[in-house]
Motif scaffolding. Structure first.
Motif, PDB file in Angstrom:
ATOM      1  N   GLY A   1      30.983 -95.600  64.428  1.00  0.00           N
ATOM      2  CA  GLY A   1      31.384 -95.184  65.752  1.00  0.00           C
ATOM      3  C   GLY A   1      32.673 -94.258  65.428  1.00  0.00           C
ATOM      4  N   THR A   2      32.786 -93.267  66.290  1.00  0.00           N
ATOM      5  CA  THR A   2      34.069 -92.364  66.113  1.00  0.00           C
ATOM      6  C   THR A   2      35.190 -92.973  66.976  1.00  0.00           C
ATOM      7  OG1 THR A   2      33.469 -91.033  68.196  1.00  0.00           O
ATOM      8  CG2 THR A   2      32.221 -90.686  65.656  1.00  0.00           C
ATOM      9  N   LEU A   3      36.402 -92.617  66.226  1.00  0.00           N
ATOM     10  CA  LEU A   3      37.708 -92.980  66.996  1.00  0.00           C
ATOM     11  C   LEU A   3      37.620 -92.198  68.494  1.00  0.00           C
ATOM     12  CD1 LEU A   3      40.550 -93.729  67.216  1.00  0.00           C
ATOM     13  CD2 LEU A   3      41.192 -91.856  66.068  1.00  0.00           C
ATOM     14  N   GLU A   4      36.987 -91.134  68.569  1.00  0.00           N
ATOM     15  CA  GLU A   4      37.193 -90.642  69.834  1.00  0.00           C
ATOM     16  C   GLU A   4      36.210 -91.483  71.137  1.00  0.00           C
ATOM     17  OE1 GLU A   4      38.304 -87.962  67.199  1.00  0.00           O
ATOM     18  OE2 GLU A   4      36.414 -88.938  66.935  1.00  0.00           O
ATOM     19  N   ASN A   5      35.364 -92.130  70.427  1.00  0.00           N
ATOM     20  CA  ASN A   5      34.449 -92.929  71.275  1.00  0.00           C
ATOM     21  C   ASN A   5      34.889 -94.448  71.225  1.00  0.00           C
ATOM     22  OD1 ASN A   5      32.337 -93.580  73.291  1.00  0.00           O
ATOM     23  ND2 ASN A   5      30.956 -94.235  71.852  1.00  0.00           N
ATOM     24  N   GLU A   6      36.278 -94.482  70.863  1.00  0.00           N
ATOM     25  CA  GLU A   6      36.651 -95.947  70.699  1.00  0.00           C
ATOM     26  C   GLU A   6      36.084 -96.639  69.494  1.00  0.00           C
ATOM     27  OE1 GLU A   6      37.999 -98.112  74.294  1.00  0.00           O
ATOM     28  OE2 GLU A   6      36.824 -96.601  75.349  1.00  0.00           O
ATOM     29  N   PHE A   7      35.770 -96.169  68.643  1.00  0.00           N
ATOM     30  CA  PHE A   7      34.780 -96.498  67.439  1.00  0.00           C
ATOM     31  C   PHE A   7      33.486 -97.171  67.690  1.00  0.00           C
ATOM     32  CE2 PHE A   7      39.395 -96.708  66.133  1.00  0.00           C
ATOM     33  CZ  PHE A   7      39.242 -96.111  64.781  1.00  0.00           C
ATOM     34  N   LYS A   8      33.198 -96.944  69.020  1.00  0.00           N
ATOM     35  CA  LYS A   8      31.864 -97.623  69.488  1.00  0.00           C
ATOM     36  C   LYS A   8      30.503 -96.776  69.133  1.00  0.00           C
ATOM     37  CE  LYS A   8      33.706 -98.271  73.641  1.00  0.00           C
ATOM     38  NZ  LYS A   8      33.559 -98.842  75.033  1.00  0.00           N
ATOM     39  N   VAL A   9      29.450 -97.470  68.517  1.00  0.00           N
ATOM     40  CA  VAL A   9      28.250 -96.832  68.197  1.00  0.00           C
ATOM     41  C   VAL A   9      27.674 -96.656  69.608  1.00  0.00           C
ATOM     42  CG1 VAL A   9      26.115 -97.434  67.147  1.00  0.00           C
ATOM     43  CG2 VAL A   9      27.963 -97.959  66.054  1.00  0.00           C
ATOM     44  N   THR A  10      26.957 -95.608  69.576  1.00  0.00           N
ATOM     45  CA  THR A  10      26.093 -95.171  71.072  1.00  0.00           C
ATOM     46  C   THR A  10      24.459 -95.532  70.673  1.00  0.00           C
ATOM     47  OG1 THR A  10      25.505 -93.079  70.233  1.00  0.00           O
ATOM     48  CG2 THR A  10      27.514 -93.047  71.416  1.00  0.00           C
ATOM     49  N   ALA A  11      23.886 -95.717  71.798  1.00  0.00           N
ATOM     50  CA  ALA A  11      22.542 -96.066  71.841  1.00  0.00           C
ATOM     51  C   ALA A  11      21.664 -95.248  71.134  1.00  0.00           C
ATOM     52  CB  ALA A  11      22.068 -96.368  73.042  1.00  0.00           C
ATOM     53  N   ALA A  12      22.072 -93.750  71.111  1.00  0.00           N
ATOM     54  CA  ALA A  12      21.388 -92.760  70.561  1.00  0.00           C
ATOM     55  C   ALA A  12      21.515 -92.783  69.058  1.00  0.00           C
ATOM     56  CB  ALA A  12      21.990 -91.279  71.161  1.00  0.00           C
ATOM     57  N   GLN A  13      22.509 -93.342  68.619  1.00  0.00           N
ATOM     58  CA  GLN A  13      22.776 -93.334  67.129  1.00  0.00           C
ATOM     59  C   GLN A  13      21.990 -94.526  66.532  1.00  0.00           C
ATOM     60  OE1 GLN A  13      27.465 -93.767  67.469  1.00  0.00           O
ATOM     61  NE2 GLN A  13      27.234 -92.989  65.501  1.00  0.00           N
ATOM     62  N   LEU A  14      21.930 -95.766  67.425  1.00  0.00           N
ATOM     63  CA  LEU A  14      21.024 -96.710  66.947  1.00  0.00           C
ATOM     64  C   LEU A  14      19.583 -96.458  67.107  1.00  0.00           C
ATOM     65  CD1 LEU A  14      20.655 -99.858  66.452  1.00  0.00           C
ATOM     66  CD2 LEU A  14      20.805-100.297  68.974  1.00  0.00           C
ATOM     67  N   GLU A  15      18.971 -95.736  67.846  1.00  0.00           N
ATOM     68  CA  GLU A  15      17.569 -95.431  67.877  1.00  0.00           C
ATOM     69  C   GLU A  15      17.320 -94.527  66.596  1.00  0.00           C
ATOM     70  OE1 GLU A  15      14.392 -95.406  68.875  1.00  0.00           O
ATOM     71  OE2 GLU A  15      15.112 -95.479  70.795  1.00  0.00           O
ATOM     72  N   ALA A  16      18.277 -93.531  66.203  1.00  0.00           N
ATOM     73  CA  ALA A  16      18.049 -92.773  65.246  1.00  0.00           C
ATOM     74  C   ALA A  16      18.144 -93.607  63.971  1.00  0.00           C
ATOM     75  CB  ALA A  16      18.967 -91.657  65.031  1.00  0.00           C
ATOM     76  N   ALA A  17      18.816 -94.929  63.873  1.00  0.00           N
ATOM     77  CA  ALA A  17      18.933 -95.522  62.646  1.00  0.00           C
ATOM     78  C   ALA A  17      17.656 -96.530  62.281  1.00  0.00           C
ATOM     79  CB  ALA A  17      20.286 -96.169  62.701  1.00  0.00           C
ATOM     80  N   ILE A  18      17.344 -96.969  63.437  1.00  0.00           N
ATOM     81  CA  ILE A  18      16.242 -97.902  63.201  1.00  0.00           C
ATOM     82  C   ILE A  18      14.842 -97.528  62.554  1.00  0.00           C
ATOM     83  CG2 ILE A  18      14.440 -99.486  64.443  1.00  0.00           C
ATOM     84  CD1 ILE A  18      16.534 -99.712  66.797  1.00  0.00           C
ATOM     85  N   THR A  19      14.537 -98.122  61.714  1.00  0.00           N
ATOM     86  CA  THR A  19      13.277 -97.864  60.909  1.00  0.00           C
ATOM     87  C   THR A  19      12.255 -98.967  60.792  1.00  0.00           C
ATOM     88  OG1 THR A  19      13.894 -98.628  58.717  1.00  0.00           O
ATOM     89  CG2 THR A  19      14.944 -96.418  59.236  1.00  0.00           C
ATOM     90  N   PRO A  20      11.196 -98.730  60.291  1.00  0.00           N
ATOM     91  CA  PRO A  20      10.019 -99.893  60.077  1.00  0.00           C
ATOM     92  C   PRO A  20      10.642-101.215  59.363  1.00  0.00           C
ATOM     93  CG  PRO A  20       8.955 -98.036  60.004  1.00  0.00           C
ATOM     94  CD  PRO A  20      10.401 -97.525  59.977  1.00  0.00           C
ATOM     95  N   ARG A  21      11.830-100.940  58.595  1.00  0.00           N
ATOM     96  CA  ARG A  21      12.210-102.097  57.735  1.00  0.00           C
ATOM     97  C   ARG A  21      13.506-102.691  58.343  1.00  0.00           C
ATOM     98  NH1 ARG A  21      13.204 -99.722  51.674  1.00  0.00           N
ATOM     99  NH2 ARG A  21      13.569-101.906  51.376  1.00  0.00           N
ATOM    100  N   THR A  22      13.884-102.051  59.635  1.00  0.00           N
ATOM    101  CA  THR A  22      15.103-102.830  59.985  1.00  0.00           C
ATOM    102  C   THR A  22      14.633-104.179  60.570  1.00  0.00           C
ATOM    103  OG1 THR A  22      15.886-100.404  60.745  1.00  0.00           O
ATOM    104  CG2 THR A  22      16.707-102.393  61.802  1.00  0.00           C
ATOM    105  N   ARG A  23      15.636-104.978  60.164  1.00  0.00           N
ATOM    106  CA  ARG A  23      15.418-106.414  60.550  1.00  0.00           C
ATOM    107  C   ARG A  23      16.219-107.014  61.609  1.00  0.00           C
ATOM    108  NH1 ARG A  23      11.740-110.535  61.767  1.00  0.00           N
ATOM    109  NH2 ARG A  23      12.187-112.587  60.738  1.00  0.00           N
ATOM    110  N   LEU A  24      17.312-106.612  61.632  1.00  0.00           N
ATOM    111  CA  LEU A  24      18.428-107.286  62.237  1.00  0.00           C
ATOM    112  C   LEU A  24      19.502-105.998  62.377  1.00  0.00           C
ATOM    113  CD1 LEU A  24      19.618-109.840  63.220  1.00  0.00           C
ATOM    114  CD2 LEU A  24      20.759-110.146  60.844  1.00  0.00           C
ATOM    115  N   ILE A  25      20.322-106.194  63.560  1.00  0.00           N
ATOM    116  CA  ILE A  25      21.523-105.528  64.020  1.00  0.00           C
ATOM    117  C   ILE A  25      22.589-106.389  64.156  1.00  0.00           C
ATOM    118  CG2 ILE A  25      22.625-104.014  65.849  1.00  0.00           C
ATOM    119  CD1 ILE A  25      19.547-103.260  66.574  1.00  0.00           C
ATOM    120  N   MET A  26      23.760-106.039  63.694  1.00  0.00           N
ATOM    121  CA  MET A  26      24.877-107.025  63.610  1.00  0.00           C
ATOM    122  C   MET A  26      26.160-106.113  64.093  1.00  0.00           C
ATOM    123  SD  MET A  26      24.983-108.877  60.009  1.00  0.00           S
ATOM    124  CE  MET A  26      26.293-110.001  60.447  1.00  0.00           C
TER     125      MET A  26
END
Length: 408
Positions: A154-179
């Motif tokens: 997450g960026t400082l400009e967004n208070e270091f918070k990850v966005t839903a769009a970033q998450l969507e792009a990161a998930i793959t068939p091997r993704t098991r867990l998000i923390m």
């Protein structure tokens, strides 16, 4: 040791698992600070995430009563039924979540609860998306399970918070867990209902993915509303919520945490715990029960102090050129980007190249201990705990300003 013993001694070969693991950087920095203090140096430690308040007296009294009442025997692995029921009541009251004791496992600190979940769900090679900056132990827990940590920054400009769009792009068939944590250690960022709704929508489209939501700082919240991801019906069965008593009730030394999950996951965590530590300390569990029964009045009093300290520290930081920070909405840290000091020379000659260099410089020159951001997945930052007395915080940031002014 004799010469003969020295020549015949078998070399020690540690496991690949332990050799791959890093020591907690918060603990490492605290060790350095304690060593200097033992030599008579006046060190102000802002490295540990530990409330400086005493555990409320009514909780201490409950522990004494537990001793008198004979709570000195082994406890059930998932925790006393009465405590698990009180945790269910807490979830219903504070989070509008309906759980039964079979959903709850009480552990020796929230850290053990987190590790239990990771070891229960992650197979070798599985990907774990970790919202970054992250608490120092997340990545090491994934490594212990032989998973692959995938930091999502997450960026400082967004208070270091990850966005839903970033998450969507990161998930793959091997993704098991998000923390992730909210309020976040180290940034103090708090996810809003709208932000978590968008994340829940993404997770809802990927039924092979679970989420580990770390809510240990739930009560230390300056924006009013705490939202749990498990409140969103489409993902509730795949969200494991971890919480505890260390932060909100100033019970760090008592080591009591807990998780809430679907019964199959809770049972898996209980199985792991049964082979490693068994049940949590009987006296600490009775104290935790009293904490929940006593409500959150003492926590609210501490939060008022944390808010005041945050505001004071932010005012002090404004006078330090080169520190860029968000305004924390919770927890008790500030996490400034300090990259503006990279490339500058110390009075002794060495050049500051990294946040780790700067943290060590501040320890030895200003005698202020903090933790560099590389431990949290943010190598341009340093974490300062604001869980210290007002006068200590004021003195610490005066020293920091003076030390930084010496850099060429």
């Amino acid at each position: 040791m004799s010469t003969a013993e020295a020549t015949t001694r078998v070399p020690l070969i540690l496991s690949d698992r332990i050799n791959a693991m890093q020591e907690s950087q918060t603990i490492a920095m605290a060790k350095k600070a304690r060593a200097m203090a033992a030599e008579g140096v006046d060190v102000i430690s802002l490295s540990f995430g530990e409330p400086d308040f005493q555990t409320p007296q009514y909780i201490k009294d409950a522990a004494k009563q537990a001793l008198d009442e004979g709570y000195t025997f082994y406890t059930p692995v998932p925790g006393y039924l009465e405590l698990r029921q009180a945790i269910c009541d807490k979830f219903r009251r504070d989070n509008q979540l309906d759980y039964q004791p079979a959903n709850i496992v009480v552990s020796t600190g929230a850290k053990q609860a987190l590790a239990n979940v990771v070891l229960s769900l992650v197979n070798p090679g599985d990907e774990v998306v970790v919202f970054s900056p992250y608490w120092v132990s997340y990545e090491e827990m994934v490594r212990l399970a032989e998973g692959v940590a995938v930091p999502l920054v997450g960026t400082l400009e967004n208070e270091f918070k990850v966005t839903a769009a970033q998450l969507e792009a990161a998930i793959t068939p091997r993704t098991r867990l998000i923390m992730y944590s909210s309020p976040c250690n180290p940034t103090g960022a708090v996810f809003s209902r709208q932000e978590l709704a968008a994340i829940a929508e993404v997770v809802g489209r990927h039924p092979h993915v679970h989420v580990l939501a770390d809510e240990i700082y739930e009560y230390i919240n300056f924006v009013g509303e705490h939202v749990s991801l498990a409140q969103f019906e489409e993902v509730k069965e795949r969200v494991i919520t971890v919480n505890g008593f260390s932060k909100g009730y100033a019970m760090t030394g008592w080591r009591v945490g807990y998780l809430a999950a679907r019964p199959e996951i809770a049972a898996a965590c209980e199985k792991i715990q049964s082979q490693i530590t068994s049940g949590t300390c009987s006296i600490a569990q009775r104290a935790a029960l009293a904490a929940l029964q006593g409500g959150r009045g003492s926590a609210d009093e501490m939060v008022a102090a944390y808010r005041r300290r945050r505001d004071m520290v932010l005012d002090l930081v404004q006078d330090i050129p080169g520190f860029r920070t968000n305004v924390p909405s919770g927890a008790f840290y500030i996490f400034p980007d300090v990259s503006g000091y990279f490339g500058r020379a110390t009075p002794a000659g060495p050049v500051i190249q990294t946040a780790a260099d700067l943290a060590l410089y501040l320890l030895h020159d200003a005698h202020v201990a903090a933790v560099d951001g590389s431990a949290f997945g943010a190598p341009n930052c340093i974490r300062f705990s604001t869980a210290a007395a007002d006068e200590k915080l004021r003195e610490a940031f005066i020293r920091i300003k003076d030390s930084l002014a010496k850099l060429g």
